[in-house]
Design a protein around this motif. Structure first.
Motif, short mmCIF file in Angstrom:
data_model
loop_
_atom_site.label_atom_id
_atom_site.label_comp_id
_atom_site.label_asym_id
_atom_site.label_seq_id
_atom_site.Cartn_x
_atom_site.Cartn_y
_atom_site.Cartn_z
N LEU A 37 4.84 1.35 1.81
CA LEU A 37 4.75 -0.34 3.07
C LEU A 37 5.23 -1.30 1.82
O LEU A 37 4.25 -1.59 0.94
CB LEU A 37 3.77 -0.05 3.49
N CYS A 38 5.61 -2.48 2.04
CA CYS A 38 6.31 -3.42 1.30
C CYS A 38 6.48 -4.52 1.85
O CYS A 38 7.53 -4.09 3.21
CB CYS A 38 7.14 -3.24 0.16
N TYR A 92 9.65 1.77 1.29
CA TYR A 92 10.64 1.72 -0.06
C TYR A 92 9.95 3.57 -0.79
O TYR A 92 8.65 3.84 -0.86
CB TYR A 92 9.43 1.18 -1.05
N LYS A 93 10.81 3.97 -0.72
CA LYS A 93 10.83 5.44 -1.02
C LYS A 93 11.63 5.93 -2.55
O LYS A 93 12.36 5.74 -2.37
CB LYS A 93 11.07 6.53 -0.39
N PRO A 94 10.87 5.74 -3.96
CA PRO A 94 11.59 5.79 -5.41
C PRO A 94 12.26 7.11 -5.14
O PRO A 94 11.60 8.20 -4.79
CB PRO A 94 10.69 5.19 -5.95
N ILE A 95 13.06 7.37 -5.92
CA ILE A 95 13.81 8.90 -6.16
C ILE A 95 12.67 9.41 -6.94
O ILE A 95 12.48 10.36 -6.37
CB ILE A 95 14.65 8.76 -6.78
N GLY A 127 1.14 -1.21 0.00
CA GLY A 127 0.07 0.20 0.33
C GLY A 127 1.01 0.96 -0.27
O GLY A 127 2.09 1.23 0.30
N GLN A 128 0.47 2.21 -0.29
CA GLN A 128 1.35 4.09 -0.22
C GLN A 128 0.48 4.15 0.88
O GLN A 128 -0.43 4.56 1.73
CB GLN A 128 0.55 4.79 -1.69
N LEU A 129 1.41 4.86 1.70
CA LEU A 129 1.40 5.80 2.96
C LEU A 129 1.19 7.23 2.54
O LEU A 129 1.89 8.05 2.30
CB LEU A 129 2.80 6.35 3.47
#
Length: 264
Positions: free
Chosen positions: A25-26, A39-42, A14-16
């Protein structure tokens, strides 16, 4: 756990939505081992006026490396790797303590005449109901260590929600994407020790960190932040060692407030 975070398959749960930047959230899974993580993609980083674009993941990793070099364990295990939406920061998920069950928090808002014993006031404010309250935090050694860490990494966003306590009694700091700028940008809710002496144990660790940055560890940091930012980090460490006291907040000078908004 490090191997699973580094090499495991990332499955997005899901996404925060409340996060400023894209944060997911992974589960990282490898050989039947599963580690919950963020996980925070650039490419999901929101542009900022004062930090270069696309640098927040590297700053998260640099903060973790500094925390590890100090031996303080403040920042959860963090790395930069490929994920479902490209390269990004991946950090161990911390399951926060159930404060209601324990009956104790580390930061909070209180009526001005009801500040608990052992708590340090930070600021006064007025609620939408015209109630005067005080923002305060516990006079807790674990929080004080985070406050010293924030001085070193020049944390521009130490909100109350960026401090987590787990069921084992450990206290962690998260969200270090806007740290390690070359200019002073400290913004924190942990001002309660302003003017007090920093402990000798912390100062000894900072001396050791300064020596490490002068060697191989400094070369490692330069792969994540600029030479100028590494030099500024060394300068901040020297400033703490030369004047070993928690600083006092300065307001009204330039665009940077000493307290992040919102504070929680």
């Amino acid at each position: 756990m490090d191997e699973v975070l580094r090499d495991g398959e990332l499955t997005v749960l899901g996404q925060l939505r409340a996060a400023s930047n894209a944060s997911f959230l992974c589960d990282a899974s490898k050989d039947a081992t599963v580690v919950r993580c963020i996980y925070k993609p650039i490419r999901g980083e929101r542009p900022l006026w004062d930090f270069p674009d696309g640098t927040l993941a590297a700053r998260e990793l640099a903060a973790f490396r500094i925390s590890s070099e100090l031996g303080w364990g403040i920042v959860p295990t963090t790395l930069v790797r490929e994920g479902p939406f490209g390269l990004g920061a991946v950090q161990e998920w911390i399951t926060e303590l159930d404060e209601d069950a324990v009956g104790q928090a580390l930061l909070g808002l209180f009526p001005v005449d009801a500040l608990p014993s052992g708590w340090l006031p930070v600021l006064r404010a007025v609620t939408s109901d015209d109630e005067e309250v005080v923002l305060a935090h516990a006079d807790d050694a674990r929080l004080a260590r985070i406050a010293v860490f924030d001085l070193v990494v020049n944390n521009a966003d130490r909100k109350g929600g960026h401090v987590l306590a787990d069921s084992d009694g450990a206290v962690y700091g998260i969200d270090h994407g806007i740290c390690l700028h070359r200019e002073d940008k400290l913004r924190t809710v942990l001002w309660g020790w302003a003017g007090r002496a920093i402990s000798d144990d912390h100062l000894a660790d900072l001396q050791r960190l300064g020596k490490a940055i002068a060697g191989v560890f400094g070369d490692e940091l330069r792969t994540l932040i600029t030479d100028e930012e590494v030099t500024a980090t060394v300068r901040r460490i020297r400033r703490i060692l030369d004047g070993p006291y928690f600083p006092r907040p300065v307001s009204g000078l330039g665009p940077v407030s000493p307290i992040p908004w919102p504070p929680f």
